[in-house]
Write a protein that holds these residues in place. Structure first.
Motif, PDB file in Angstrom:
ATOM      1  N   MET A 296     -46.604  30.920 -36.489  1.00 18.48           N
ATOM      2  CA  MET A 296     -46.937  31.015 -37.945  1.00 18.48           C
ATOM      3  C   MET A 296     -45.546  31.821 -38.609  1.00 18.48           C
ATOM      4  O   MET A 296     -45.300  31.631 -39.912  1.00 18.48           O
ATOM      5  CB  MET A 296     -48.053  31.586 -38.440  1.00 18.48           C
ATOM      6  CG  MET A 296     -49.259  31.068 -38.115  1.00 18.48           C
ATOM      7  SD  MET A 296     -50.818  31.655 -38.315  1.00 18.48           S
ATOM      8  CE  MET A 296     -50.702  31.793 -40.458  1.00 18.48           C
ATOM      9  N   PHE A 297     -44.977  32.629 -37.622  1.00 20.81           N
ATOM     10  CA  PHE A 297     -43.949  33.504 -38.258  1.00 20.81           C
ATOM     11  C   PHE A 297     -42.490  33.120 -37.767  1.00 20.81           C
ATOM     12  O   PHE A 297     -41.735  33.819 -37.633  1.00 20.81           O
ATOM     13  CB  PHE A 297     -44.095  35.172 -38.023  1.00 20.81           C
ATOM     14  CG  PHE A 297     -45.389  35.479 -38.598  1.00 20.81           C
ATOM     15  CD1 PHE A 297     -45.313  35.915 -40.006  1.00 20.81           C
ATOM     16  CD2 PHE A 297     -46.684  35.596 -37.845  1.00 20.81           C
ATOM     17  CE1 PHE A 297     -46.762  36.220 -40.405  1.00 20.81           C
ATOM     18  CE2 PHE A 297     -47.891  35.796 -38.277  1.00 20.81           C
ATOM     19  CZ  PHE A 297     -48.035  36.298 -39.634  1.00 20.81           C
ATOM     20  N   ARG A 298     -42.498  31.670 -37.400  1.00 21.23           N
ATOM     21  CA  ARG A 298     -41.355  31.286 -36.661  1.00 21.23           C
ATOM     22  C   ARG A 298     -40.884  29.902 -37.417  1.00 21.23           C
ATOM     23  O   ARG A 298     -42.004  29.137 -37.844  1.00 21.23           O
ATOM     24  CB  ARG A 298     -41.379  30.958 -35.234  1.00 21.23           C
ATOM     25  CG  ARG A 298     -41.315  32.425 -34.465  1.00 21.23           C
ATOM     26  CD  ARG A 298     -40.998  32.244 -33.142  1.00 21.23           C
ATOM     27  NE  ARG A 298     -42.192  31.313 -32.199  1.00 21.23           N
ATOM     28  CZ  ARG A 298     -42.911  31.598 -31.521  1.00 21.23           C
ATOM     29  NH1 ARG A 298     -43.326  33.000 -31.463  1.00 21.23           N
ATOM     30  NH2 ARG A 298     -43.605  30.819 -30.997  1.00 21.23           N
ATOM     31  N   GLY A 299     -39.774  29.497 -37.333  1.00 21.44           N
ATOM     32  CA  GLY A 299     -39.257  28.135 -37.810  1.00 21.44           C
ATOM     33  C   GLY A 299     -39.855  27.792 -39.263  1.00 21.44           C
ATOM     34  O   GLY A 299     -39.944  28.537 -40.118  1.00 21.44           O
ATOM     35  N   LYS A 300     -40.174  26.578 -39.256  1.00 18.41           N
ATOM     36  CA  LYS A 300     -40.639  25.837 -40.588  1.00 18.41           C
ATOM     37  C   LYS A 300     -41.934  26.706 -41.031  1.00 18.41           C
ATOM     38  O   LYS A 300     -42.156  26.820 -42.212  1.00 18.41           O
ATOM     39  CB  LYS A 300     -40.807  24.367 -40.419  1.00 18.41           C
ATOM     40  CG  LYS A 300     -41.861  24.151 -39.357  1.00 18.41           C
ATOM     41  CD  LYS A 300     -42.324  22.581 -39.577  1.00 18.41           C
ATOM     42  CE  LYS A 300     -41.037  21.721 -39.267  1.00 18.41           C
ATOM     43  NZ  LYS A 300     -41.401  20.228 -39.109  1.00 18.41           N
ATOM     44  N   CYS A 301     -42.727  27.246 -40.203  1.00 14.06           N
ATOM     45  CA  CYS A 301     -44.068  27.923 -40.563  1.00 14.06           C
ATOM     46  C   CYS A 301     -43.494  29.113 -41.501  1.00 14.06           C
ATOM     47  O   CYS A 301     -44.206  29.627 -42.393  1.00 14.06           O
ATOM     48  CB  CYS A 301     -44.781  28.407 -39.269  1.00 14.06           C
ATOM     49  SG  CYS A 301     -45.396  26.747 -38.432  1.00 14.06           S
ATOM     50  N   ARG A 302     -42.445  29.746 -40.659  1.00  8.55           N
ATOM     51  CA  ARG A 302     -42.179  30.935 -41.425  1.00  8.55           C
ATOM     52  C   ARG A 302     -41.560  30.948 -42.866  1.00  8.55           C
ATOM     53  O   ARG A 302     -41.783  31.584 -43.745  1.00  8.55           O
ATOM     54  CB  ARG A 302     -41.075  31.830 -40.620  1.00  8.55           C
ATOM     55  CG  ARG A 302     -40.473  33.133 -41.250  1.00  8.55           C
ATOM     56  CD  ARG A 302     -39.481  33.891 -40.306  1.00  8.55           C
ATOM     57  NE  ARG A 302     -38.346  33.088 -40.123  1.00  8.55           N
ATOM     58  CZ  ARG A 302     -37.495  33.518 -39.128  1.00  8.55           C
ATOM     59  NH1 ARG A 302     -37.544  34.624 -38.476  1.00  8.55           N
ATOM     60  NH2 ARG A 302     -36.507  32.705 -38.980  1.00  8.55           N
ATOM     61  N   LYS A 303     -40.898  29.753 -42.715  1.00  7.82           N
ATOM     62  CA  LYS A 303     -40.320  29.359 -44.151  1.00  7.82           C
ATOM     63  C   LYS A 303     -41.144  28.895 -45.053  1.00  7.82           C
ATOM     64  O   LYS A 303     -41.088  29.457 -46.111  1.00  7.82           O
ATOM     65  CB  LYS A 303     -39.271  28.187 -44.162  1.00  7.82           C
ATOM     66  CG  LYS A 303     -38.393  27.769 -45.337  1.00  7.82           C
ATOM     67  CD  LYS A 303     -37.347  26.736 -45.208  1.00  7.82           C
ATOM     68  CE  LYS A 303     -36.841  26.483 -46.302  1.00  7.82           C
ATOM     69  NZ  LYS A 303     -35.752  25.238 -46.003  1.00  7.82           N
ATOM     70  N   ALA A 304     -42.375  28.383 -44.817  1.00  9.44           N
ATOM     71  CA  ALA A 304     -43.313  27.871 -45.820  1.00  9.44           C
ATOM     72  C   ALA A 304     -44.211  29.284 -46.300  1.00  9.44           C
ATOM     73  O   ALA A 304     -44.476  29.438 -47.382  1.00  9.44           O
ATOM     74  CB  ALA A 304     -44.360  27.043 -45.112  1.00  9.44           C
ATOM     75  N   GLU A 426     -48.479  22.471 -51.451  1.00 12.90           N
ATOM     76  CA  GLU A 426     -47.885  21.332 -50.951  1.00 12.90           C
ATOM     77  C   GLU A 426     -46.803  21.729 -49.803  1.00 12.90           C
ATOM     78  O   GLU A 426     -46.674  20.936 -48.833  1.00 12.90           O
ATOM     79  CB  GLU A 426     -46.931  20.855 -52.220  1.00 12.90           C
ATOM     80  CG  GLU A 426     -47.413  20.143 -53.212  1.00 12.90           C
ATOM     81  CD  GLU A 426     -46.434  19.739 -54.140  1.00 12.90           C
ATOM     82  OE1 GLU A 426     -46.696  18.561 -54.858  1.00 12.90           O
ATOM     83  OE2 GLU A 426     -45.593  20.630 -54.461  1.00 12.90           O
ATOM     84  N   ILE A 427     -46.598  23.041 -49.747  1.00  8.40           N
ATOM     85  CA  ILE A 427     -45.462  23.454 -48.916  1.00  8.40           C
ATOM     86  C   ILE A 427     -45.997  23.457 -47.256  1.00  8.40           C
ATOM     87  O   ILE A 427     -44.655  23.507 -46.567  1.00  8.40           O
ATOM     88  CB  ILE A 427     -44.719  24.706 -49.456  1.00  8.40           C
ATOM     89  CG1 ILE A 427     -43.395  24.865 -48.910  1.00  8.40           C
ATOM     90  CG2 ILE A 427     -45.702  26.068 -49.042  1.00  8.40           C
ATOM     91  CD1 ILE A 427     -42.543  23.748 -49.343  1.00  8.40           C
ATOM     92  N   GLU A 496     -43.176  14.235 -46.038  1.00  3.73           N
ATOM     93  CA  GLU A 496     -41.903  14.280 -46.309  1.00  3.73           C
ATOM     94  C   GLU A 496     -41.528  15.653 -46.784  1.00  3.73           C
ATOM     95  O   GLU A 496     -40.355  16.184 -46.304  1.00  3.73           O
ATOM     96  CB  GLU A 496     -41.773  13.196 -47.491  1.00  3.73           C
ATOM     97  CG  GLU A 496     -41.414  11.718 -46.973  1.00  3.73           C
ATOM     98  CD  GLU A 496     -41.143  10.851 -48.239  1.00  3.73           C
ATOM     99  OE1 GLU A 496     -40.455  10.269 -48.087  1.00  3.73           O
ATOM    100  OE2 GLU A 496     -42.314  11.255 -49.131  1.00  3.73           O
ATOM    101  N   ILE A 497     -42.673  16.492 -47.399  1.00  5.82           N
ATOM    102  CA  ILE A 497     -41.994  17.709 -47.776  1.00  5.82           C
ATOM    103  C   ILE A 497     -41.905  18.635 -46.331  1.00  5.82           C
ATOM    104  O   ILE A 497     -41.253  19.407 -46.271  1.00  5.82           O
ATOM    105  CB  ILE A 497     -43.238  18.453 -48.583  1.00  5.82           C
ATOM    106  CG1 ILE A 497     -43.334  17.879 -49.895  1.00  5.82           C
ATOM    107  CG2 ILE A 497     -43.151  19.976 -48.722  1.00  5.82           C
ATOM    108  CD1 ILE A 497     -44.498  17.954 -50.771  1.00  5.82           C
ATOM    109  N   GLU A 498     -42.792  18.345 -45.502  1.00 11.67           N
ATOM    110  CA  GLU A 498     -42.758  19.105 -44.217  1.00 11.67           C
ATOM    111  C   GLU A 498     -41.457  18.890 -43.520  1.00 11.67           C
ATOM    112  O   GLU A 498     -40.661  19.796 -42.978  1.00 11.67           O
ATOM    113  CB  GLU A 498     -43.705  19.038 -43.320  1.00 11.67           C
ATOM    114  CG  GLU A 498     -43.656  19.616 -41.915  1.00 11.67           C
ATOM    115  CD  GLU A 498     -44.792  19.182 -41.219  1.00 11.67           C
ATOM    116  OE1 GLU A 498     -44.794  19.786 -39.957  1.00 11.67           O
ATOM    117  OE2 GLU A 498     -45.903  19.032 -41.486  1.00 11.67           O
ATOM    118  N   ALA A 499     -41.091  17.486 -43.741  1.00 11.88           N
ATOM    119  CA  ALA A 499     -39.536  17.168 -42.549  1.00 11.88           C
ATOM    120  C   ALA A 499     -38.573  17.396 -43.358  1.00 11.88           C
ATOM    121  O   ALA A 499     -37.516  17.725 -42.765  1.00 11.88           O
ATOM    122  CB  ALA A 499     -40.004  15.483 -42.501  1.00 11.88           C
TER     123      ALA A 499
END
Length: 502
Positions: A296-304, A426-427, A496-499
């Motif tokens: 949850m604290f890495r990559g796209k999860c962290r950005k969200a 959404e994010i 699409e938001i996720e990608a």
């Protein structure tokens, strides 16, 4: 019970796009390349899937508005209808903030139960807690039971404010998703205005505070029955399918039926194709595995998490409770006769908030999220500077303070108010959405509690003018955060938001 994964069809068989291997990007990225079927939908069919979850926001707002009058009623020797009306400041503070502490508990609970229950069942549980909490509070024979009722109601708030944005986001047609999620904020403000209005009517009634809190009960019942009738979120069903937490074909068929019910007859022909597209995209972006705590604290999860937690944190620490605290005195200093009646001032500001939130609802899917956030927060910066200047340098220019007050309220309601809840819905990636949104809601309620607690000591220590300047500086920081960190999500599907944005 889930069937044996080895006997289940491979996920790639769910769609034409999914038949190629994971390495064949062109065939596995239908949504990323903008190749998706037209999203037909019926406005009339989309109303109820929004309306019943939005009742959760309505009850949250009503609690805020009604409590301001309930605390007056319960302390009245003649109108309280109880013998234990002589409550101290700490007891009144606990009565006022009890639902907020309950909401914090609800947010923590949501972290562990949200993905298991699903959005629909979580909202049914929230409606039950709303009902039980309202009845306990309204019928409380003594103060401790009253506080228990407030906590139970607050847990319902925490679960409802967690599940409602997710359910609306995951069931709403993409072209009007922003409007529907923003409309939930509109319902919160309607609830606040209704709470102020009914509170002002009942404040002089014997045991009026019991009626104020009891009124929530029938709305909670309607919300519960409505959510019982509605189907589960199709995206939650497909997440369970792709993670093999049930019979895959059965979950897919249920998701198709859910989409048809949620978006009306116009969607019947395209629903299977839409489900195939979502499954193909979920498979491509790697939703098959459960998210781990560290992930949850890495990559796209962290950005969200950064985007969502940052938005709801700035939403609370840019001074909204503090500005409204001064509303009555500002209007009174400007010569408005209504300012002598705090309840009427609250109703006046509530109606103005309602109008401005309505503006945001109308334009959000045309203008986009970022322009409303950037424009609204810029107005907040100007308004806080005006209010700080009024209290330090220009105490004879009351009209300046009124302009600052109305500018703040209006700009907040077209930016942080609805856009904060919209963006956090959404994010998040689908498999993180339940836990991620619970963290965002927890940050929101925790920051709210801290700002509410720290306001009076800071006001006494620094003075109102300096405090508003500090809020102004924080608003500038939030403007920088929005400009560099927050993406635009208008017109994009959740996949699409996720990608594309994370």
């Amino acid at each position: 019970m889930a069937s044996d994964p080895e006997q289940q069809p491979p996920l790639s068989s769910f769609s034409k796009e999914g038949k190629s291997s994971r390495e064949d990007r062109s065939a596995r990225e239908p949504l990323l390349n903008g190749v998706r079927g037209s999203e037909n939908y019926s406005i009339s069919a989309a109303i109820l899937p929004f309306l019943f979850p939005a009742f959760g926001g309505l009850l949250f707002g009503y609690d805020i508005g009604a409590t301001s009058s309930a605390t007056i009623s319960i302390q009245s020797p003649s109108q309280s209808g109880i013998t234990w009306y002589d409550l101290g400041s700490v007891e009144i503070g606990l009565l006022t903030s009890g639902s907020l502490y309950g909401a914090l508990i609800g947010s923590l609970l949501a972290f562990n139960i949200a993905d298991f229950l699903g959005r629909r069942r979580e909202l049914i549980v929230a409606s039950l807690l709303y009902l039980v909490g309202a009845l306990i509070t309204a019928l409380a024979p003594n103060y401790p039971i009253l506080v228990v009722g407030r906590l139970v109601f607050g847990i319902g708030i925490g679960l409802a404010m967690h599940a409602a944005p997710m359910y609306i986001a995951e069931t709403a047609p993409t072209p009007i998703r922003g409007q529907l999620i923003s409309l939930k904020e509109f319902f919160i403000v309607i609830g606040i205005v209704a709470g102020y209005g009914l509170g002002s009517l009942l404040v002089d009634t014997v045991s009026g505070w019991r009626y104020m809190y009891g009124i929530s009960s029938p709305v909670a019942v309607i919300m519960g029955f409505g959510m019982w009738w509605l189907p589960a979120s199709p995206r939650w069903l497909l997440l369970r399918a792709i993670q093999r937490k049930g019979d895959i074909q059965n979950l897919k068929d249920t998701a198709i039926r859910s989409l048809c019910q949620l978006q009306g007859p116009a969607f019947h022909d395209s629903a299977p194709q839409h489900v195939d597209e979502i499954l193909a995209e979920l498979s491509y972006i790697g939703e098959e595995n459960d998210v781990t705590f560290l992930e949850m604290f890495r990559g796209k999860c962290r950005k969200a998490l950064v985007i969502s937690a940052g938005l709801v944190l700035f939403q609370q620490i840019t001074g909204q409770p503090s500005v409204l605290y001064y509303a009555a005195s500002i209007l009174q200093s400007a010569g408005f006769s209504l300012a002598s009646d705090a309840t009427r001032v609250s109703i006046l500001l509530g109606v103005f908030k309602l109008i401005m939130t309505g503006v945001a609802v109308v334009v959000v899917d045309r203008i986009g999220r970022r322009p409303l956030l950037l424009g609204g927060v810029s107005g907040i910066v100007i308004s806080l500077f005006l209010l700080g200047s009024y209290y330090i340098f220009l105490d004879n220019a009351a009209v300046l303070a009124v302009v600052g007050l109305l500018l703040y309220v209006g700009c907040y309601q077209i930016s942080f108010g609805p856009m904060g809840w919209l963006m956090i819905a959404e994010i998040f990636p689908l498999r993180l959405r339940g836990r991620g949104l619970s963290i965002a809601v927890l940050v929101n309620f925790t920051a709210n509690a801290l700002v509410t607690f720290a306001f009076s000591p800071l006001k006494d220590l620094l003075g109102a003018g300096i405090l508003f300047y500090i809020f102004c500086a924080i608003a500038v920081a939030s403007l920088v955060f929005i400009y560099f960190i927050v993406p635009e999500t208008k017109g994009l599907t959740l996949e699409e938001i996720e990608a594309k944005c994370l």
